[in-house]
Design a protein around this motif. Structure first.
Motif, PDB file in Angstrom:
ATOM      1  N   MET A 171      13.760   4.626 -20.421  1.00 53.58           N
ATOM      2  CA  MET A 171      13.023   3.415 -20.808  1.00 53.58           C
ATOM      3  C   MET A 171      11.578   3.674 -20.388  1.00 53.58           C
ATOM      4  N   ASP A 172      10.919   4.550 -21.141  1.00 52.65           N
ATOM      5  CA  ASP A 172       9.652   5.140 -20.727  1.00 52.65           C
ATOM      6  C   ASP A 172       8.536   4.132 -20.509  1.00 52.65           C
ATOM      7  N   GLU A 173       8.608   2.982 -21.172  1.00 49.38           N
ATOM      8  CA  GLU A 173       7.563   1.978 -20.975  1.00 49.38           C
ATOM      9  C   GLU A 173       7.709   1.261 -19.629  1.00 49.38           C
ATOM     10  N   VAL A 174       8.874   1.430 -18.998  1.00 44.12           N
ATOM     11  CA  VAL A 174       9.181   0.690 -17.774  1.00 44.12           C
ATOM     12  C   VAL A 174       9.159   1.595 -16.539  1.00 44.12           C
ATOM     13  N   ALA A 175       9.700   2.794 -16.670  1.00 49.65           N
ATOM     14  CA  ALA A 175       9.844   3.686 -15.521  1.00 49.65           C
ATOM     15  C   ALA A 175       9.990   5.125 -15.998  1.00 49.65           C
TER      16      ALA A 175
ATOM     17  N   GLY B 292       0.784  -1.234   0.000  1.00 53.74           N
ATOM     18  CA  GLY B 292       0.000   0.000   0.000  1.00 53.74           C
ATOM     19  C   GLY B 292       0.810   1.276   0.000  1.00 53.74           C
ATOM     20  N   VAL B 293       2.112   1.174  -0.344  1.00 53.87           N
ATOM     21  CA  VAL B 293       2.974   2.363  -0.385  1.00 53.87           C
ATOM     22  C   VAL B 293       3.111   2.820  -1.835  1.00 53.87           C
ATOM     23  N   PHE B 294       2.728   4.038  -2.136  1.00 56.76           N
ATOM     24  CA  PHE B 294       2.887   4.573  -3.483  1.00 56.76           C
ATOM     25  C   PHE B 294       4.366   4.777  -3.782  1.00 56.76           C
ATOM     26  N   CYS B 295       4.773   4.408  -4.980  1.00 54.86           N
ATOM     27  CA  CYS B 295       6.191   4.312  -5.283  1.00 54.86           C
ATOM     28  C   CYS B 295       6.434   4.639  -6.754  1.00 54.86           C
ATOM     29  N   ARG B 296       7.596   5.238  -7.050  1.00 57.76           N
ATOM     30  CA  ARG B 296       7.998   5.499  -8.419  1.00 57.76           C
ATOM     31  C   ARG B 296       9.420   4.997  -8.656  1.00 57.76           C
ATOM     32  N   VAL B 297       9.618   4.265  -9.752  1.00 57.02           N
ATOM     33  CA  VAL B 297      10.962   3.931 -10.193  1.00 57.02           C
ATOM     34  C   VAL B 297      11.375   4.992 -11.205  1.00 57.02           C
ATOM     35  N   ILE B 298      12.548   5.578 -10.980  1.00 56.76           N
ATOM     36  CA  ILE B 298      13.039   6.689 -11.796  1.00 56.76           C
ATOM     37  C   ILE B 298      14.427   6.311 -12.291  1.00 56.76           C
ATOM     38  N   THR B 299      14.592   6.260 -13.597  1.00 59.28           N
ATOM     39  CA  THR B 299      15.851   5.765 -14.148  1.00 59.28           C
ATOM     40  C   THR B 299      16.688   6.858 -14.806  1.00 59.28           C
TER      41      THR B 299
END
Length: 245
Positions: A114-118, A103-110
């Motif tokens: 690789m816009d389809e992934v993160a 339930g923790v909102f999260c973002r992967v930032i690269t």
């Protein structure tokens, strides 16, 4: 100390970066990802997030591929390092999945698009995610070969205006020698950046320590295997070493 929620002491820091190795995610397998271990670490992160602390993460890729290791085996160094960066993205996605399952909102930032992934790394956008109490996991290192994820962690911590770096390891601080091999190893409660560099204590690589020193960013080294250790330190408890000026 002020009170955050009822009788809960306010955490010592409001915005932190947690740096862990890729090996921390593989449990006892010796390679790859161990989902129960990933979930256990995610629960540690959630326990701190629940205090209202803004959290960034950087995860290494050594459980899948390590650039230096590939280079040592004859692979061209730049190619090997890019492969290592891709390994960190896989680990970041695994941690994102575990955190969101809690339930923790999260973002992967690269750092490599690789816009389809993160999401691509855009500093102001990442800061806004933190302000909205989303956990930001920075992947793909700095986006450049020859730089480690330790250096990436220190760079992102400075860019995000974090107050401290938490370096999660298998031991409860910085020792004068390997405590696993030497029973008389001595743990430091605190130590300076210059002492770490002079004695080559292996907290982080030299460029990461120098970047932290130049920006007066403290590093707390603690055991990721100690249940509740991450949250405990924020409450002023537990065993750890702080590296500072």
């Amino acid at each position: 100390m002020s009170e955050a929620n009822g009788n809960q002491p306010a955490p010592a820091y409001k915005r932190v970066l947690l740096k862990i190795s890729g090996e921390a995610l593989m449990g006892d397998q010796g390679y790859g990802l161990h989902p129960p271990t990933v979930e256990r670490i995610a629960r540690e992160v959630k326990s701190v997030h629940d205090l209202g602390v803004e959290i960034c993460m950087v995860i290494g890729g050594g459980n899948i591929f390590r650039g230096l290791q590939g280079s040592a085996q004859g692979m061209e160094r730049t190619t090997a390092d890019y492969m290592g960066m891709l390994a960190t993205v896989m680990n970041a996605l695994a941690m994102q999945s575990a955190l969101e399952g809690l339930g923790v909102f999260c973002r992967v930032i690269t750092a490599i698009r690789m816009d389809e992934v993160a999401e691509p790394y855009i500093r102001r956008r990442a800061v806004r995610h933190l302000e909205k109490k989303r956990v930001c996991i920075f992947a793909a290192g700095t986006g450049n070969p020859y730089f480690t994820t330790d250096t990436a962690a220190t760079l992102r911590a400075n860019e995000m205006a974090c107050e401290v770096i938490f370096k999660g390891t298998k031991v409860d601080g910085v020792y004068d020698k390997d405590p696993v091999r030497y029973g008389d190893a001595r743990r430091y409660d605190d130590i300076t950046y210059d002492d770490v560099l002079r004695d080559n204590l292996g907290v982080m690589d030299a460029s990461a320590i120098a970047l932290a020193r130049d920006n007066n960013l403290p590093i707390i080294v603690f055991s990721l295997d100690e249940p509740g250790g991450f949250r405990g330190i924020l409450a002023g408890e537990g065993t750890y070493t702080i590296v500072h000026g």
